[in-house]
Design a protein around this motif. Structure first.
Motif, short mmCIF file in Angstrom:
data_model
loop_
_atom_site.label_atom_id
_atom_site.label_comp_id
_atom_site.label_asym_id
_atom_site.label_seq_id
_atom_site.Cartn_x
_atom_site.Cartn_y
_atom_site.Cartn_z
N MET A 42 0.83 -1.20 0.00
CA MET A 42 0.00 0.00 0.00
C MET A 42 0.87 1.26 0.00
SD MET A 42 -2.95 1.23 2.65
CE MET A 42 -1.83 1.78 3.92
N ALA A 43 1.93 1.24 0.78
CA ALA A 43 2.83 2.40 0.84
C ALA A 43 3.55 2.60 -0.50
CB ALA A 43 3.85 2.22 1.96
N ILE A 44 3.92 1.52 -1.17
CA ILE A 44 4.59 1.65 -2.46
C ILE A 44 3.63 2.20 -3.51
CG2 ILE A 44 5.66 0.34 -4.34
CD1 ILE A 44 6.83 -1.50 -2.17
N ILE A 45 2.40 1.72 -3.52
CA ILE A 45 1.42 2.21 -4.49
C ILE A 45 1.12 3.69 -4.25
CG2 ILE A 45 -1.00 2.00 -5.20
CD1 ILE A 45 -0.67 -1.04 -4.77
N ILE A 46 0.99 4.09 -3.01
CA ILE A 46 0.74 5.50 -2.71
C ILE A 46 1.97 6.34 -3.04
CG2 ILE A 46 0.23 7.13 -0.85
CD1 ILE A 46 -1.49 4.93 0.39
N SER A 47 3.18 5.77 -2.87
CA SER A 47 4.38 6.53 -3.23
C SER A 47 4.49 6.72 -4.74
CB SER A 47 5.63 5.84 -2.67
OG SER A 47 5.92 4.66 -3.39
N SER A 103 12.86 0.87 1.12
CA SER A 103 13.75 1.30 0.04
C SER A 103 12.98 1.55 -1.25
CB SER A 103 14.86 0.27 -0.17
OG SER A 103 14.32 -0.96 -0.57
N CYS A 104 11.95 0.78 -1.52
CA CYS A 104 11.12 1.01 -2.72
C CYS A 104 10.35 2.32 -2.61
CB CYS A 104 10.16 -0.15 -2.93
SG CYS A 104 10.96 -1.67 -3.47
N VAL A 105 9.82 2.62 -1.44
CA VAL A 105 9.10 3.89 -1.24
C VAL A 105 10.06 5.06 -1.44
CG1 VAL A 105 7.98 5.32 0.51
CG2 VAL A 105 7.30 2.95 0.23
N LEU A 106 11.23 4.98 -0.84
CA LEU A 106 12.20 6.06 -0.98
C LEU A 106 12.67 6.22 -2.42
CD1 LEU A 106 14.32 5.60 2.26
CD2 LEU A 106 12.63 7.35 1.77
N LEU A 107 12.85 5.10 -3.12
CA LEU A 107 13.27 5.16 -4.51
C LEU A 107 12.20 5.82 -5.38
CD1 LEU A 107 15.54 4.39 -6.43
CD2 LEU A 107 14.44 2.19 -6.74
N ASN A 108 10.94 5.53 -5.12
CA ASN A 108 9.86 6.18 -5.87
C ASN A 108 9.85 7.68 -5.63
OD1 ASN A 108 8.60 4.17 -7.36
ND2 ASN A 108 7.38 3.51 -5.63
N ILE A 109 10.05 8.10 -4.40
CA ILE A 109 10.05 9.53 -4.08
C ILE A 109 11.25 10.23 -4.72
CG2 ILE A 109 10.22 11.20 -2.19
CD1 ILE A 109 8.55 9.23 -0.52
N VAL A 110 12.40 9.56 -4.72
CA VAL A 110 13.59 10.13 -5.35
C VAL A 110 13.39 10.29 -6.85
CG1 VAL A 110 16.00 9.62 -5.92
CG2 VAL A 110 15.22 9.44 -3.57
N ILE A 111 12.73 9.33 -7.48
CA ILE A 111 12.46 9.44 -8.92
C ILE A 111 11.56 10.65 -9.20
CG2 ILE A 111 11.21 8.32 -10.82
CD1 ILE A 111 12.38 5.67 -9.83
#
Length: 120
Positions: A42-47, A103-111
């Motif tokens: 859920m956090a990755i999809i929202i990110s 790490s996936c959430v942070l990577l999405n935000i960095v992108i």
């Protein structure tokens, strides 16, 4: 107004990460799909939505010719690739589901930040 929306999305992501951290102690670390992995999904999809929203805040020049289409498609595409990578790695190494999710959430935000800061 746009920063309020970004802040609300960020709060939802933090809430799901904190909730997953609290459930991590009770979690079965050998199973790949548990409540912790569901919260991290859920956090990755929202990110992904947050990344696209951040990328759309870029200064898009009128002469670029693509009309902001790249700022919508590329962060979403990278986010879906990261989501698929998380699901594959969840099946391979389920003990690291929380660290991989963060790490996936942070990577999405960095992108999203990269697309907001560069001029294409």
């Amino acid at each position: 107004m746009k920063f309020i929306f970004i802040g609300l999305i960020f709060i939802v992501i933090l809430y799901s990460i904190i909730l997953a951290k609290n459930q991590l102690l009770e979690d079965n670390k050998t199973k790949p799909f548990t409540s912790v992995s569901a919260l991290m999904l859920m956090a990755i999809i929202i990110s992904i939505f947050l990344s696209t929203t951040i990328a759309l805040n870029a200064e898009i020049s009128a002469s670029s010719g693509h009309g902001g289409f790249i700022y919508i498609i590329y962060p979403s595409l990278y986010g879906i690739i990261i989501l698929m990578g998380y699901l594959v790695s969840l099946g391979l190494i389920p003990k690291w589901k929380y660290a991989l999710g963060i790490s996936c959430v942070l990577l999405n935000i960095v992108i999203g930040l990269i697309y907001a800061l560069i001029e294409i």
